[in-house]
Design a protein around this motif. Structure first.
Motif, PDB file in Angstrom:
ATOM      1  N   PHE A  73      60.289   0.088  31.101  1.00 54.68           N
ATOM      2  CA  PHE A  73      60.397   1.351  30.381  1.00 54.68           C
ATOM      3  C   PHE A  73      61.804   1.572  29.859  1.00 54.68           C
ATOM      4  CE2 PHE A  73      56.211   2.753  30.649  1.00 54.68           C
ATOM      5  CZ  PHE A  73      55.689   2.214  31.812  1.00 54.68           C
ATOM      6  N   ASP A  74      61.880   2.320  28.756  1.00 54.01           N
ATOM      7  CA  ASP A  74      63.152   2.526  28.091  1.00 54.01           C
ATOM      8  C   ASP A  74      64.163   3.165  29.034  1.00 54.01           C
ATOM      9  OD1 ASP A  74      65.009   4.426  26.340  1.00 54.01           O
ATOM     10  OD2 ASP A  74      64.371   2.704  25.147  1.00 54.01           O
ATOM     11  N   PRO A  75      65.342   2.568  29.183  1.00 55.90           N
ATOM     12  CA  PRO A  75      66.300   3.080  30.163  1.00 55.90           C
ATOM     13  C   PRO A  75      66.801   4.494  29.890  1.00 55.90           C
ATOM     14  CG  PRO A  75      67.207   1.184  28.971  1.00 55.90           C
ATOM     15  CD  PRO A  75      65.809   1.349  28.519  1.00 55.90           C
ATOM     16  N   ILE A  76      66.766   4.919  28.629  1.00 55.13           N
ATOM     17  CA  ILE A  76      67.306   6.246  28.319  1.00 55.13           C
ATOM     18  C   ILE A  76      66.240   7.332  28.470  1.00 55.13           C
ATOM     19  CG2 ILE A  76      68.580   7.597  26.611  1.00 55.13           C
ATOM     20  CD1 ILE A  76      70.035   5.055  26.900  1.00 55.13           C
ATOM     21  N   TYR A  77      65.073   7.102  27.905  1.00 50.22           N
ATOM     22  CA  TYR A  77      64.090   8.178  27.798  1.00 50.22           C
ATOM     23  C   TYR A  77      62.973   8.148  28.821  1.00 50.22           C
ATOM     24  CZ  TYR A  77      66.485   8.497  23.354  1.00 50.22           C
ATOM     25  OH  TYR A  77      67.461   8.591  22.404  1.00 50.22           O
ATOM     26  N   GLN A  78      62.682   6.990  29.416  1.00 49.45           N
ATOM     27  CA  GLN A  78      61.509   6.906  30.273  1.00 49.45           C
ATOM     28  C   GLN A  78      61.804   6.432  31.695  1.00 49.45           C
ATOM     29  OE1 GLN A  78      59.193   4.307  27.789  1.00 49.45           O
ATOM     30  NE2 GLN A  78      58.177   6.000  26.757  1.00 49.45           N
ATOM     31  N   ARG A  79      62.734   5.484  31.828  1.00 48.19           N
ATOM     32  CA  ARG A  79      62.978   4.929  33.150  1.00 48.19           C
ATOM     33  C   ARG A  79      63.420   5.978  34.168  1.00 48.19           C
ATOM     34  NH1 ARG A  79      66.041  -0.823  33.314  1.00 48.19           N
ATOM     35  NH2 ARG A  79      64.921  -0.988  31.347  1.00 48.19           N
TER      36      ARG A  79
ATOM     37  N   SER B 237      54.754   7.999  46.927  1.00 48.24           N
ATOM     38  CA  SER B 237      56.170   8.328  46.947  1.00 48.24           C
ATOM     39  C   SER B 237      57.003   7.066  46.787  1.00 48.24           C
ATOM     40  CB  SER B 237      56.467   8.988  48.290  1.00 48.24           C
ATOM     41  OG  SER B 237      57.822   9.242  48.402  1.00 48.24           O
ATOM     42  N   HIS B 238      58.071   7.153  45.989  1.00 47.33           N
ATOM     43  CA  HIS B 238      58.944   5.980  45.799  1.00 47.33           C
ATOM     44  C   HIS B 238      60.331   6.448  45.408  1.00 47.33           C
ATOM     45  CE1 HIS B 238      60.473   2.237  43.939  1.00 47.33           C
ATOM     46  NE2 HIS B 238      59.770   1.707  44.920  1.00 47.33           N
ATOM     47  N   GLU B 239      61.354   5.707  45.816  1.00 52.26           N
ATOM     48  CA  GLU B 239      62.727   6.151  45.563  1.00 52.26           C
ATOM     49  C   GLU B 239      63.072   6.279  44.083  1.00 52.26           C
ATOM     50  OE1 GLU B 239      63.892   2.088  47.431  1.00 52.26           O
ATOM     51  OE2 GLU B 239      65.703   2.824  46.427  1.00 52.26           O
ATOM     52  N   LEU B 240      62.286   5.632  43.209  1.00 51.80           N
ATOM     53  CA  LEU B 240      62.570   5.737  41.785  1.00 51.80           C
ATOM     54  C   LEU B 240      62.174   7.091  41.198  1.00 51.80           C
ATOM     55  CD1 LEU B 240      61.405   2.291  40.433  1.00 51.80           C
ATOM     56  CD2 LEU B 240      63.691   3.253  40.233  1.00 51.80           C
ATOM     57  N   GLN B 241      61.375   7.848  41.944  1.00 52.84           N
ATOM     58  CA  GLN B 241      60.838   9.079  41.372  1.00 52.84           C
ATOM     59  C   GLN B 241      61.872  10.193  41.404  1.00 52.84           C
ATOM     60  OE1 GLN B 241      57.616   9.371  44.014  1.00 52.84           O
ATOM     61  NE2 GLN B 241      56.206   8.146  42.773  1.00 52.84           N
ATOM     62  N   PRO B 242      61.864  11.053  40.334  1.00 48.48           N
ATOM     63  CA  PRO B 242      62.801  12.173  40.311  1.00 48.48           C
ATOM     64  C   PRO B 242      62.351  13.325  41.211  1.00 48.48           C
ATOM     65  CG  PRO B 242      61.434  12.190  38.331  1.00 48.48           C
ATOM     66  CD  PRO B 242      61.032  10.973  39.104  1.00 48.48           C
ATOM     67  N   LEU B 243      61.093  13.269  41.661  1.00 51.93           N
ATOM     68  CA  LEU B 243      60.530  14.397  42.421  1.00 51.93           C
ATOM     69  C   LEU B 243      59.727  13.889  43.596  1.00 51.93           C
ATOM     70  CD1 LEU B 243      58.888  16.157  39.351  1.00 51.93           C
ATOM     71  CD2 LEU B 243      60.919  16.982  40.541  1.00 51.93           C
ATOM     72  N   GLU B 244      59.475  14.807  44.548  1.00 50.62           N
ATOM     73  CA  GLU B 244      58.569  14.478  45.645  1.00 50.62           C
ATOM     74  C   GLU B 244      57.140  14.677  45.168  1.00 50.62           C
ATOM     75  OE1 GLU B 244      60.433  12.669  48.212  1.00 50.62           O
ATOM     76  OE2 GLU B 244      58.452  13.377  48.868  1.00 50.62           O
ATOM     77  N   PRO B 245      56.277  13.724  45.442  1.00 52.18           N
ATOM     78  CA  PRO B 245      54.880  13.939  45.051  1.00 52.18           C
ATOM     79  C   PRO B 245      54.221  14.976  45.947  1.00 52.18           C
ATOM     80  CG  PRO B 245      55.160  11.865  46.246  1.00 52.18           C
ATOM     81  CD  PRO B 245      56.519  12.440  46.084  1.00 52.18           C
TER      82      PRO B 245
ATOM     83  N   THR C 276      73.703  17.229  31.543  1.00 54.80           N
ATOM     84  CA  THR C 276      74.739  16.200  31.355  1.00 54.80           C
ATOM     85  C   THR C 276      74.444  15.259  30.199  1.00 54.80           C
ATOM     86  OG1 THR C 276      73.537  14.924  33.001  1.00 54.80           O
ATOM     87  CG2 THR C 276      75.457  16.157  33.763  1.00 54.80           C
ATOM     88  N   GLY C 277      73.436  15.573  29.381  1.00 54.74           N
ATOM     89  CA  GLY C 277      73.117  14.680  28.269  1.00 54.74           C
ATOM     90  C   GLY C 277      72.158  13.588  28.691  1.00 54.74           C
ATOM     91  N   LYS C 278      71.108  13.978  29.419  1.00 56.36           N
ATOM     92  CA  LYS C 278      70.095  13.003  29.848  1.00 56.36           C
ATOM     93  C   LYS C 278      68.705  13.600  29.588  1.00 56.36           C
ATOM     94  CE  LYS C 278      72.716  10.519  33.232  1.00 56.36           C
ATOM     95  NZ  LYS C 278      73.718  11.416  33.822  1.00 56.36           N
ATOM     96  N   ILE C 279      67.697  12.744  29.591  1.00 55.86           N
ATOM     97  CA  ILE C 279      66.333  13.225  29.354  1.00 55.86           C
ATOM     98  C   ILE C 279      65.911  14.235  30.416  1.00 55.86           C
ATOM     99  CG2 ILE C 279      65.185  11.313  30.573  1.00 55.86           C
ATOM    100  CD1 ILE C 279      63.958  13.074  27.330  1.00 55.86           C
ATOM    101  N   LEU C 280      66.472  14.115  31.614  1.00 55.24           N
ATOM    102  CA  LEU C 280      66.129  15.076  32.677  1.00 55.24           C
ATOM    103  C   LEU C 280      66.980  16.332  32.640  1.00 55.24           C
ATOM    104  CD1 LEU C 280      65.072  12.699  35.585  1.00 55.24           C
ATOM    105  CD2 LEU C 280      63.650  14.405  34.427  1.00 55.24           C
ATOM    106  N   ASP C 281      67.701  16.553  31.505  1.00 53.45           N
ATOM    107  CA  ASP C 281      68.286  17.877  31.265  1.00 53.45           C
ATOM    108  C   ASP C 281      67.123  18.846  31.091  1.00 53.45           C
ATOM    109  OD1 ASP C 281      71.285  17.122  29.265  1.00 53.45           O
ATOM    110  OD2 ASP C 281      70.822  16.877  31.389  1.00 53.45           O
ATOM    111  N   ILE C 282      66.013  18.310  30.584  1.00 56.89           N
ATOM    112  CA  ILE C 282      64.755  19.051  30.677  1.00 56.89           C
ATOM    113  C   ILE C 282      64.294  18.791  32.104  1.00 56.89           C
ATOM    114  CG2 ILE C 282      62.380  19.284  29.883  1.00 56.89           C
ATOM    115  CD1 ILE C 282      63.244  18.047  27.214  1.00 56.89           C
TER     116      ILE C 282
END
Lengths: 380, 386, 151
Positions: free
Chosen positions: A123-129, C89-97, C139-145
């Motif tokens: 997955f795209d490192p910026i938008y999806q990963r 659940s996995h460490e890559l996830q931004p949230l707890e399932p 900070t200028g990332k997709i998860l700013d949302i």
């Protein structure tokens, strides 16, 4: 297209973990076995295509691990990083382009890495990963889109798991032969809606090899050739949101190319057996639609209509499919091997009687972004 | 019967140490547009795409599917080929076979790398076998340095002899608007530069570059309609067999290059390389390779390279100009680098070299190097192959 | 000859690859992420040839292969076109399932944006309307949302 054929095949048994074999061992094993199968010697092999993936192997230049094991010493060699069907496609082009024969060998050990990290990396490192997407969660999005578009129920997908794990009982190489019911699938652990444990393929270790040859090599081989009648590949857009995940148009395009070469105008009538890449239960009906074997939205009816079952007019995945064994990269080559064994009449308990034209299919990229379709025939 | 194939167009980005203005897809797109413009085609004319890079440098899995927006691969056949440093030539050879097979008429080969996005040496170390080699393998430079020491012991070559190679390539780069390093250097500059791993010093070795290259291959029958002087592929050969670094004989010649060259030269009718070739774009990642490997190619006898190079035979205007583009020592975006050698050799054959054009080129050589001392060899020509 | 194979213990070696990466976002992506960070705005852009409005914005249209120069501000609301509720659940996830991934068609946009939905998962269905929730510290990332919420 000139007459070329698959003249030798070999596969390891597929297991959760082959702890006593390295990549080198696995590749050597199938290379030797494919040569034995064909009756050819290493001197008859002009060039080698290895198929591997740097993330899976934990090694950049993953091909370095296996060139020698594949018999490539002092021979021409190249490496495709993608599903085995694409590697074999390149192998076929090399024979059409001047070599007498190509050995194509793929390997992977899912046991030696983390599937989540490895598939997250596509997955795209910026938008999806950063969202933590991986092959499981993205495929769940595709399953949801497919169900919503055509009003398909989870039970319909469950039937695919039941059929394929059941078929696997006839396949000595398969990892997960199982007697299960739709109820078992529905009650299995939820992974990411609508996917449950028994809707998903396992993690597997394995390797496979095929030898593709021109007419001169076919003469020399002792096997009945599986003639390569048509091959095609195609990719659609990358971003999941750019695609209609329930409409596999790249597959349709790849199939059209292969069918045109092979003279197939009605796939349902003209194909006798199909091995398609069912990494998840929902993928089998979805890909059957893309292959034009049934109309869009009708894939899930093929089992209850008795078409794609072992006693149907077009048995799909007699081997148990990818649901029963999923060594990444190898699984596509295994589909080609299963199709070849069917045409030779060597498929044992999973044989489809009188199979004269077989289809093999592989996918690459997230949610089947890229597809490769093979049509093989028993007659030249 | 395999079809004849020619290169009809090439495109490259302007290579430099960082490209913050573009992500990988966008950088690939630049090279693709330039290649299409070079041969006046549109993406609709392209039948298939082959792409490669070294995965761990940007950590993108399934690069072929990730890059379709930039490469032009949407609703097209795409395939990924990767073999380490030799990726670029392996990609070119794959594109050649796509066309030679008769299945595709016009194929786009793409090589790219954004080396600035990671730690190149750390990533390269992962190419080594984790059980037997990784604990002792510390990247490309020390293994090449070991080869250099073996060569110096056998031939009596000096560090200054090798420096002369770097000076040549860096001087040639001044004529190439795409090259990354475009400042001239002297032998003294090389000798004064920091020692990395004896005898390799900073200026003996290639830089890390962000860049992409795209090359269009076409079938006989269509190639002539696209390019006035297509670069016909006469032959290509590859030898990639060694698995473990300890199996390489650091005291012998580069066997993979000898074998691949023999096959490619035989097929192309090249009997005396210096006489029969007019220009060579060689994958020389460091200066000593420019001595040792030209002996392996048969440009001169064992031990004779320092004199052969020192006398100017490989400079512009010499008997066999090497790397008019500036070579790898001036630009190294690894996944693209070997493809750039193919592109530059084709540019020479097509007569599009501008200030770096070697006059009257008929036969050109391009080589690739990488992996565990592996080699790829491609011979191209204004003449069709038999 | 091969007896020793069956008696030999198969050893394993554990290792981990740790490589640092710094991806260049590029001018186009940077403009998009900076708008998220500084203005809590979601920008898209439109292909001059096929008129497809893309999010995230693209340098060129993949289908038409032409440059895209027309930027527009998209709504922060849209419709769920597909979703999945993640249960593992996995460490890559931004949230707890449990939490959901969703492909969201923002108003004014022609393609879907993949993002996450945290709450009211029982009410989540295709066709549901959602609205972007921005983080306080961006900070200028997709998860700013931070996520999208059902409205």
């Amino acid at each position: 297209m000139e007459k070329i054929a698959i003249v030798g095949v070999a596969q390891t048994t597929y297991e959760r973990r082959k702890k006593d074999k390295t990549y080198h061992d696995l590749v050597y094993e199938v290379t030797v076995a494919a040569l034995q199968d064909s009756g050819l010697t290493l001197a008859d092999i002009d060039n080698v295509i290895t198929v591997s993936n740097d993330f899976l192997d934990g090694r950049t230049i993953s091909s370095m691990a296996v060139g020698e094991a594949a018999g490539a010493h002092n021979k021409n060699i190249s490496t495709v990083e993608g599903d085995g069907t694409f590697g074999a496609f390149y192998g076929a082009m090399r024979v059409l382009g001047g070599f007498r024969s190509t050995l194509v060998v793929a390997h992977s050990k899912g046991s030696e890495g983390s599937s989540r990290f490895i598939t997250n990396a596509m997955f795209d490192p910026i938008y999806q990963r950063p969202l933590g997407l991986d092959s499981l969660s993205s495929s769940a999005l595709q399953a949801n889109a497919y169900m919503a578009k055509f009003g398909i129920a989870e039970e319909d997908f469950a039937k695919v798991s039941v059929k394929n794990h059941g078929n696997a009982k006839n396949n000595p190489y398969a990892q997960l032969p199982m007697n299960i019911t739709v109820d078992d699938v529905m009650r299995s652990k939820k992974i990411a809606d609508p996917l449950k444990l028994l809707d998903c393929s396992p993690i597997s270790d394995g390797a496979a090899a095929v030898i593709i040859g021109n007419e001169e090599i076919v003469e020399k081989s002792k096997t009945r050739p599986a003639w390569i009648k048509g091959i095609g590949h195609c990719s659609e857009e990358y971003f999941l949101g750019d695609r209609d995940l329930a409409d596999p148009r790249a597959l349709r395009n790849a199939a059209e190319r292969a069918y045109a070469m092979a003279g197939i105008s009605s796939p349902l009538e003209q194909i006798n057996v199909a091995e398609v890449y069912d990494a998840f239960s929902y993928m089998e009906p979805l890909w059957l639609e893309g292959l034009g074997i049934c109309k869009p939205g009708h894939g899930h009816k093929m089992i209850e209509q008795g078409i794609t079952t072992m006693d149907g007019s077009l048995p799909v995945n007699p081997s148990g499919g990818v649901l029963s064994a999923h060594p990444i990269l190898v699984a596509g080559l295994a589909r080609i091997i299963e199709a070849t064994l069917q045409l030779r009449g060597e498929a044992g308990a999973r044989q489809v009687d009188g199979a004269g034209t077989a289809l093999a299919h592989g996918i690459n990229g997230p949610c089947g972004q890229s597809h490769c379709v093979w049509i093989l025939g028993a007659e030249v | 019967m395999a079809r004849r194939v020619a290169i009809v167009g090439t495109g490259q980005t302007d290579h430099c140490s960082h490209r913050p203005d573009v992500d990988g897809r966008e950088m690939i797109h630049e090279a693709v547009i330039r290649a299409l413009d070079d041969c006046e085609l549109t993406i609709r004319d392209i039948d298939a795409i082959v792409i490669g890079n070294m995965d761990h440098f940007e950590s993108i899995n399934y690069v072929d599917t990730w890059s379709v927006e930039g490469s032009g691969g949407v609703m097209k056949p795409i395939m990924k080929i990767t073999t380490g440093g030799t990726t670029g030539t392996s990609v070119a050879i794959a594109a050649y076979y796509h066309v030679a097979s008769g299945l595709f008429d016009r194929v786009l080969a793409i090589g790219w790398e954004k080396n600035s996005e990671s730690d190149t040496t750390a990533a390269i170390i992962t190419c080594s076998d984790p059980i037997w080699d990784r604990f002792s393998y510390s990247g490309a430079i020390p293994s090449l340095a070991t080869e250099a020491v073996g060569y110096m012991n056998r031939s009596g070559a000096t560090q200054e002899d090798a420096a002369r190679v770097a000076v040549r390539d860096r001087t040639h780069a001044l004529n190439n608007p795409h090259a990354h390093l475009r400042k001239p250097i002297t032998v003294q500059d090389v000798m004064d530069s920091p020692m990395l791993a004896y005898p390799i010093k900073l200026l003996d070795v290639c830089p890390r570059t962000d860049g992409a290259c795209a090359v269009v291959f076409a079938a006989e029958g269509t190639a002539e309609k696209i390019a006035p002087k297509p670069a016909w592929i006469k032959s290509c050969a590859v030898r990639h067999s060694i698995t473990w670094f300890g199996d390489f004989d650091f005291n012998a010649g580069l066997m993979s290059l000898q074998r691949a060259a023999k096959e490619a030269f035989d097929r192309a009718g090249i009997k005396n390389p210096v006489e029969d070739l007019d220009v060579a774009e060689l994958y020389l990642p460091y200066s000593y390779a420019g001595l040792k490997w030209i002996e392996d190619l048969g440009f001169c006898g064992p031990g004779e390279a320092p004199e052969f190079v020192g006398e100017g035979n490989t400079d512009m205007g010499g008997k066999i100009p090497i790397n008019p583009s500036g070579g790898v020592i001036s630009t190294n975006c690894i996944g693209a680098t070997a493809l750039i050698r193919v592109a530059e050799a084709a540019i020479q054959v097509m007569g599009k070299g501008g200030k770096r054009q070697v006059p009257d080129v008929v036969n050109a050589l391009a080589t690739g190097f990488g992996g565990c001392f592996w080699s790829d060899v491609v011979v191209m020509s204004t003449q069709r192959p038999y | 000859m091969k007896d020793w194979l069956t008696d030999t213990e198969a050893l394993t070696l554990k290792g981990q690859i740790n490589l640092p990466y710094t991806w260049w976002v590029g001018d186009v992506g940077s403009r998009f992420l900076i708008a998220l960070r500084d203005e809590k705005k979601i920008l898209g852009n439109r292909c001059p040839s096929c008129n497809t409005v893309y999010v995230p914005p693209r340098r060129n249209c993949g289908r038409c292969f032409v440059d895209i120069n027309e930027w527009l501000e998209l709504s922060d609301e849209g419709v769920v076109s597909s979703y999945t509720i993640v249960r593992f659940s996995h460490e890559l996830q931004p949230l707890e399932p449990p939490y959901a991934y969703a492909i969201i068609k923002l108003d004014g946009c022609d393609v879907g944006l993949v993002h996450v939905i945290k709450e009211n998962l029982e009410s989540l269905k295709n066709g549901a309307r959602v609205k972007a929730v921005f983080k306080e510290d961006r900070t200028g990332k997709i998860l700013d949302i931070d996520s999208f919420r059902l409205i």
